[in-house]
Structures are given as C-alpha cells and as structure tokens.
Design a protein around this motif. Structure first.
Motif, PDB file in Angstrom:
ATOM      1  N   HIS A 288      13.972  -7.273  12.325  1.00 26.44           N
ATOM      2  CA  HIS A 288      15.107  -7.384  11.400  1.00 26.44           C
ATOM      3  C   HIS A 288      15.101  -6.286  10.342  1.00 26.44           C
ATOM      4  CE1 HIS A 288      15.606 -11.990  12.319  1.00 26.44           C
ATOM      5  NE2 HIS A 288      15.758 -11.208  13.381  1.00 26.44           N
ATOM      6  N   ASN A 289      13.913  -5.873   9.861  1.00 26.66           N
ATOM      7  CA  ASN A 289      13.826  -4.830   8.834  1.00 26.66           C
ATOM      8  C   ASN A 289      12.407  -4.281   8.808  1.00 26.66           C
ATOM      9  OD1 ASN A 289      12.441  -6.023   6.059  1.00 26.66           O
ATOM     10  ND2 ASN A 289      13.281  -7.624   7.380  1.00 26.66           N
ATOM     11  N   ASP A 290      12.147  -3.333   7.916  1.00 23.72           N
ATOM     12  CA  ASP A 290      10.852  -2.641   7.850  1.00 23.72           C
ATOM     13  C   ASP A 290       9.991  -3.132   6.701  1.00 23.72           C
ATOM     14  OD1 ASP A 290      11.790  -1.049   9.950  1.00 23.72           O
ATOM     15  OD2 ASP A 290      12.650   0.425   8.580  1.00 23.72           O
ATOM     16  N   PHE A 291      10.211  -4.337   6.228  1.00 27.71           N
ATOM     17  CA  PHE A 291       9.439  -4.843   5.096  1.00 27.71           C
ATOM     18  C   PHE A 291       7.951  -4.907   5.426  1.00 27.71           C
ATOM     19  CE2 PHE A 291       7.368  -8.445   3.019  1.00 27.71           C
ATOM     20  CZ  PHE A 291       7.547  -8.138   1.695  1.00 27.71           C
ATOM     21  N   VAL A 292       7.599  -5.344   6.607  1.00 27.58           N
ATOM     22  CA  VAL A 292       6.196  -5.484   6.989  1.00 27.58           C
ATOM     23  C   VAL A 292       5.513  -4.119   6.998  1.00 27.58           C
ATOM     24  CG1 VAL A 292       4.623  -6.187   8.827  1.00 27.58           C
ATOM     25  CG2 VAL A 292       6.618  -7.600   8.293  1.00 27.58           C
ATOM     26  N   SER A 293       6.187  -3.105   7.519  1.00 27.71           N
ATOM     27  CA  SER A 293       5.601  -1.755   7.556  1.00 27.71           C
ATOM     28  C   SER A 293       5.412  -1.208   6.142  1.00 27.71           C
ATOM     29  CB  SER A 293       6.497  -0.822   8.369  1.00 27.71           C
ATOM     30  OG  SER A 293       6.604  -1.263   9.703  1.00 27.71           O
ATOM     31  N   LEU A 294       6.376  -1.447   5.262  1.00 25.19           N
ATOM     32  CA  LEU A 294       6.240  -1.004   3.878  1.00 25.19           C
ATOM     33  C   LEU A 294       5.067  -1.684   3.202  1.00 25.19           C
ATOM     34  CD1 LEU A 294       7.242   0.465   1.329  1.00 25.19           C
ATOM     35  CD2 LEU A 294       8.795  -1.465   0.944  1.00 25.19           C
ATOM     36  N   ARG A 295       4.939  -2.990   3.363  1.00 18.82           N
ATOM     37  CA  ARG A 295       3.823  -3.707   2.741  1.00 18.82           C
ATOM     38  C   ARG A 295       2.488  -3.269   3.337  1.00 18.82           C
ATOM     39  NH1 ARG A 295       3.896 -10.079   3.421  1.00 18.82           N
ATOM     40  NH2 ARG A 295       3.535  -9.405   5.565  1.00 18.82           N
ATOM     41  N   GLN A 296       2.493  -3.012   4.645  1.00 19.26           N
ATOM     42  CA  GLN A 296       1.261  -2.568   5.299  1.00 19.26           C
ATOM     43  C   GLN A 296       0.776  -1.250   4.706  1.00 19.26           C
ATOM     44  OE1 GLN A 296      -0.218  -4.385   7.641  1.00 19.26           O
ATOM     45  NE2 GLN A 296      -1.764  -2.985   8.481  1.00 19.26           N
ATOM     46  N   MET A 297       1.678  -0.311   4.536  1.00 20.80           N
ATOM     47  CA  MET A 297       1.283   0.984   3.999  1.00 20.80           C
ATOM     48  C   MET A 297       0.967   0.907   2.513  1.00 20.80           C
ATOM     49  SD  MET A 297       3.436   4.562   3.776  1.00 20.80           S
ATOM     50  CE  MET A 297       4.260   4.029   2.266  1.00 20.80           C
ATOM     51  N   LEU A 298       1.769   0.217   1.760  1.00 24.75           N
ATOM     52  CA  LEU A 298       1.657   0.224   0.307  1.00 24.75           C
ATOM     53  C   LEU A 298       0.456  -0.563  -0.188  1.00 24.75           C
ATOM     54  CD1 LEU A 298       3.158   1.235  -2.243  1.00 24.75           C
ATOM     55  CD2 LEU A 298       4.380  -0.942  -2.269  1.00 24.75           C
ATOM     56  N   LEU A 299       0.125  -1.684   0.464  1.00 26.39           N
ATOM     57  CA  LEU A 299      -0.880  -2.595  -0.072  1.00 26.39           C
ATOM     58  C   LEU A 299      -2.100  -2.775   0.820  1.00 26.39           C
ATOM     59  CD1 LEU A 299       1.481  -5.426  -1.392  1.00 26.39           C
ATOM     60  CD2 LEU A 299       0.597  -3.450  -2.622  1.00 26.39           C
ATOM     61  N   ARG A 300      -1.930  -2.695   2.112  1.00 22.19           N
ATOM     62  CA  ARG A 300      -3.018  -3.088   3.004  1.00 22.19           C
ATOM     63  C   ARG A 300      -3.831  -1.922   3.560  1.00 22.19           C
ATOM     64  NH1 ARG A 300      -0.245  -8.042   6.528  1.00 22.19           N
ATOM     65  NH2 ARG A 300       0.268  -9.363   4.716  1.00 22.19           N
ATOM     66  N   THR A 301      -3.219  -0.797   3.798  1.00 19.25           N
ATOM     67  CA  THR A 301      -3.929   0.298   4.467  1.00 19.25           C
ATOM     68  C   THR A 301      -4.007   1.582   3.649  1.00 19.25           C
ATOM     69  OG1 THR A 301      -1.902   0.980   5.608  1.00 19.25           O
ATOM     70  CG2 THR A 301      -3.333  -0.591   6.755  1.00 19.25           C
ATOM     71  N   HIS A 302      -3.045   1.854   2.770  1.00 20.40           N
ATOM     72  CA  HIS A 302      -3.011   3.155   2.113  1.00 20.40           C
ATOM     73  C   HIS A 302      -2.944   3.073   0.585  1.00 20.40           C
ATOM     74  CE1 HIS A 302      -1.826   4.166   6.242  1.00 20.40           C
ATOM     75  NE2 HIS A 302      -2.252   5.380   5.978  1.00 20.40           N
ATOM     76  N   MET A 303      -3.329   1.951   0.015  1.00 23.46           N
ATOM     77  CA  MET A 303      -3.314   1.846  -1.446  1.00 23.46           C
ATOM     78  C   MET A 303      -4.310   2.825  -2.070  1.00 23.46           C
ATOM     79  SD  MET A 303      -4.137  -1.424  -3.916  1.00 23.46           S
ATOM     80  CE  MET A 303      -2.515  -2.177  -3.787  1.00 23.46           C
ATOM     81  N   GLU A 304      -5.516   2.913  -1.496  1.00 20.04           N
ATOM     82  CA  GLU A 304      -6.514   3.827  -2.044  1.00 20.04           C
ATOM     83  C   GLU A 304      -6.093   5.283  -1.828  1.00 20.04           C
ATOM     84  OE1 GLU A 304      -9.681   5.197  -4.096  1.00 20.04           O
ATOM     85  OE2 GLU A 304      -8.888   3.152  -3.981  1.00 20.04           O
ATOM     86  N   GLU A 305      -5.427   5.581  -0.721  1.00 17.54           N
ATOM     87  CA  GLU A 305      -4.947   6.948  -0.497  1.00 17.54           C
ATOM     88  C   GLU A 305      -3.874   7.316  -1.523  1.00 17.54           C
ATOM     89  OE1 GLU A 305      -3.801   7.999   3.406  1.00 17.54           O
ATOM     90  OE2 GLU A 305      -5.603   7.169   4.351  1.00 17.54           O
ATOM     91  N   LEU A 306      -3.035   6.373  -1.891  1.00 20.21           N
ATOM     92  CA  LEU A 306      -2.041   6.630  -2.930  1.00 20.21           C
ATOM     93  C   LEU A 306      -2.719   6.903  -4.270  1.00 20.21           C
ATOM     94  CD1 LEU A 306       0.543   3.858  -1.967  1.00 20.21           C
ATOM     95  CD2 LEU A 306       0.960   6.315  -1.915  1.00 20.21           C
TER      96      LEU A 306
END
Length: 442
Positions: A288-306
């Motif tokens: 339906h949308n890309d919310f899961v992908s956004l949350r995955q990148m922002l909080l679960r996998t790439h928070m430290e990279e940010l």
C-alpha cells in the motif's frame, strides 16, 4: 606468547598477525553494546513541509507514541494565541517560518532513545516562499556552531549534541514533479543535513501515479545535483543486508501515509490504517505504501549511519569552512608519519630546485648587468666619435685659414724685382734738389 603468522599489510606499512589462539579483544563490540545501553542514544529529526501534509501524524506513527501534539491541540493553542493577540489590540502577525522542537525519551527493550523532533510550521504557507529556507538553514548552522563552541571549551565532559541527524522533507503529491520551492530548499540544505525526500499523503495517488511521480522527482533531484541520503553497502555486509539496502534504495523517495488510529479488517484483525468507503489502506502494508521501508532505514538499520554521516561528513565540512573563514590554518606536516630517506630525498629536491632558481636569478642579473655595461660603452663610443668629428672639423677649418694666410704671404714675397728696386732708387737718388736743400740746413 605464541607468535602467529605474519604478512605485510597492503598499502599501510603495518604487519598483519593471525592469532593461533583466543585472546579476547573480539569481545569489544559487546562492551560497546553494554556502554551504549547504559548511556542511551540521542537522535534529532527535523520535518519540513507545508501544513496539512501529515507531518505530526507520521512522526507519531513512526515511534508509535504521542511524540507530537495532535492537530486539535495545535489548533487550540493557536486559537488561544490569536485570541490573546486580538484582545491586546496588537496587529496580527504575518505568516513566517517558525522553528519548534519537541523532545521525548522513548524506552524500547531497555534501550533509551532521547528523541528531538524539530518542526517548521509556516514553511511554504506564504505567497512568496523564495526565502522560506533561510530560517531553517540558520537553525541547522546554529546547532553546528553550538557544538563547535562546546568542543572548544576547556571542560568537555558534558557536551550536548543537538545537531540534526536527518531531515524528512515532505513533498506535496501534485503528480507533476518538484516545485520551485522544493528545488530551492533542497539545493540550499542538501550539504548541511541528511536529506530524505518523502511523498506525503500517498493515498491520494494511484500506484501507477506514484511510480510516475517518483520518477519525475528523482529526475529533478539528479538534474539539479541534489544529494540525498541513500543506504550503501560495503565489504562487511552479508548478502541479505546488501539485498535489503538495494530494496530500500529503490523505494526513494518514500511514498508514505500515517495514521494514529486502528481499523478493523474483514477478518476481524485490527491494523493501523485509514478507512475509506472503497476499502482500507494499511500503514504497515508494503503493497500500500513505503512506510515500512522508511521506518526500516530511519530507525532499524541506518540510524547510526545517519548520526555518523552528520558527525564525520556534514559537521566536519562545516567546521573546516568555519575555521578557515576565521583565519585558522592547519599545518599538515604536524604529527605526520614520515620516512627519513624519503624526507631526505624531498629536501634534496627542494634544495636543488632552490639552487636552480637561484642560478636562474643570478644569470638574469648577470645578463642585465652586461646589457647595461654594453649600453654605457656604446654610449661612450658614440660620444667619442662625436667629439672626434667636432675636433676634425675645427682642425680642417684652422688648416684652411692657415693655407689662406700662407697664400697671401707667398704672393707678397714673389712680387717683380724691378718694381721693388725702382721704389728703392726713387727713395735715395744722389744729387737731387731735395737732398741738397736738406744738406743746406745742416
């Protein structure tokens, strides 16, 4: 201690050693993990976009908690402020970009996250939005300046890091590509913050329109040279992580929807989503949308990279430019490892170049002196020649005069002899009357 096999490290000049037994330093990541659990994490997220694009709803949906006040609470506070201004008889304030910050401490599985959400109400709501990006840029740079000032203190035991780690830019779902205000904002801030473009209210577009709109947005971003945050893989990532990163990158810009309410599906399960007459849109449904992908990148996998990109790349670039602008110059030779033989060769090359330059300068000075001497000699020669000509002319004139005088004297000396003797006889003839008379007087 048993020594392991040794091999020369490529390009580093060090020596790699392979241990034959367990030493224990491989447990260091676990120690770092325990320390991180004790200290917790700081994360600052900025959201930018026009009013009505669902920024606060998406933030609350991402963290599944009431981080940001609801629209009703914001409307109530705004109405109260407007009523107070009207009661005081003051003029109504013009719509400008404001910077507001909301902080919350979230605990998940004993991991503490100190979250700060920076909102920018009023952005894009004015008739003229040419300079709407300036207050936001000034706020980001002021946070860099505050961190730099803390680094330069004598006591740095308590440094508060409020630098913006990620910026979610909400794009209005027009379906026609980026607008002028979007391009101007991204061009001026993409080198100061990790920029993540988000297509808001994706439920107003069909799946085909979403794909076409994404392609137009990416084309505009690439055309204007705008840098956005993309997940990257390296040699230490496993195949699954590499595949996940590629899948997330393929979803940029993220077309998302947010909802703080739960709806019931036909099978009786309750999901977070939105209820429409024609059906339900689920927030956490990737179809339906890309919310899961956004949350995955922002909080679960790439928070430290940010966080790391903010500290190592963006902040360091700003810090370098700031210090250079203040007149600070760094000597790159300080604390630099060097090879004595290589340094001696470099010094010899520098000395040879210096001597060559000195020889060239001396040769140029010598040529200049020779030219000056030749010029003076030539000038002296011309002066002598001129004096010689003048003296020659005078002598020739004097010679002519002497020849003329000599000619006159010669003409007198060669006159006829009879003429000379007649004159003499006439002067002294004996027996003349005059002589007689003269004798008579005596």
């Amino acid at each position: 201690m048993r020594s392991g096999n040794q091999s020369q490290a490529a390009g580093s000049g060090g020596v790699k050693k392979k241990m034959n037994g367990y030493v224990g330093f491989s447990n260091y990541p676990n120690q770092e993990h325990r320390r991180s659990i004790k200290r917790g994490f700081n994360f600052t997220l900025m959201v930018v976009g026009e009013s009505g694009l669902g920024k606060s709803t998406l933030i609350n949906t991402l963290f599944e908690s009431k981080v940001y006040p609801t629209k009703e609470e914001i409307a109530t506070s705004s109405a109260a402020a407007a009523a107070a201004a009207a009661a005081s008889g003051g003029p109504q304030a013009a719509k400008t970009v404001e910077i507001t910050s909301v902080s919350a401490e979230i605990n998940e599985n004993n991991v503490k996250l100190r979250l700060s959400v920076v909102d920018t109400p009023g952005f894009g709501d004015s008739i003229n939005n040419d300079s709407a990006w300036k207050p936001i840029l000034e706020n980001i740079e002021s946070r860099f300046d505050a961190y730099l000032a803390q680094e330069n203190r004598v006591n740095r035991s308590k440094i508060v890091d409020n630098r913006v780690n990620a910026l979610l830019y909400f794009i209005k779902p027009t379906g026609h590509g980026l607008r002028a205000v979007d391009i101007e904002f991204m061009r001026n801030l993409h080198n100061k913050v990790n920029l993540i473009p988000v297509i808001a209210r994706a439920d107003t577009l069909t799946p085909q329109e979403v794909e076409q709109f994404k392609a137009r947005v990416l084309a505009d971003i690439n055309f204007h040279g705008i840098q956005i945050f993309r997940p990257v893989s390296d040699q230490f990532d496993d195949p699954d992580t590499i595949a996940d990163n590629k899948a997330i990158a393929s979803k940029i810009p993220f077309a998302v929807i947010g909802s703080e309410k739960f709806v019931e599906r036909a099978d009786g399960t309750r999901v977070r989503g939105r209820q429409y007459p024609w059906g339900i849109i689920e927030v956490e449904n990737e179809q339906h949308n890309d919310f899961v992908s956004l949350r995955q990148m922002l909080l679960r996998t790439h928070m430290e990279e940010l966080r790391d990109a903010t500290d190592v790349a963006l902040y360091e670039t700003y810090r370098t430019q700031k210090l250079l602008a203040l007149g600070h110059v760094q000597d790159n030779g300080v604390f630099r490892e060097f090879n004595p033989r290589q340094q001696l060769e470099e010094e010899e090359k520098v000395h040879a170049a210096k001597m060559q330059k000195l020889e060239a300068e001396m040769a140029a000075v010598f040529r200049q002196k020779v030219q000056e001497k030749e010029g003076k000699l030539k000038q002296s020669e011309e002066e002598l020649h001129s004096r010689h000509q003048q003296m020659k002319t005078v002598l020739e004139k004097q010679r002519a005069e002497l020849e003329e005088k000599k000619g006159r004297v010669g003409s007198v000396e060669h006159a006829p002899v009879s003429h000379q003797m007649g004159v003499q006889a006439e002067a002294v003839v004996p027996g003349s009357k005059d002589n007689k008379k003269k004798r008579g007087f005596f």
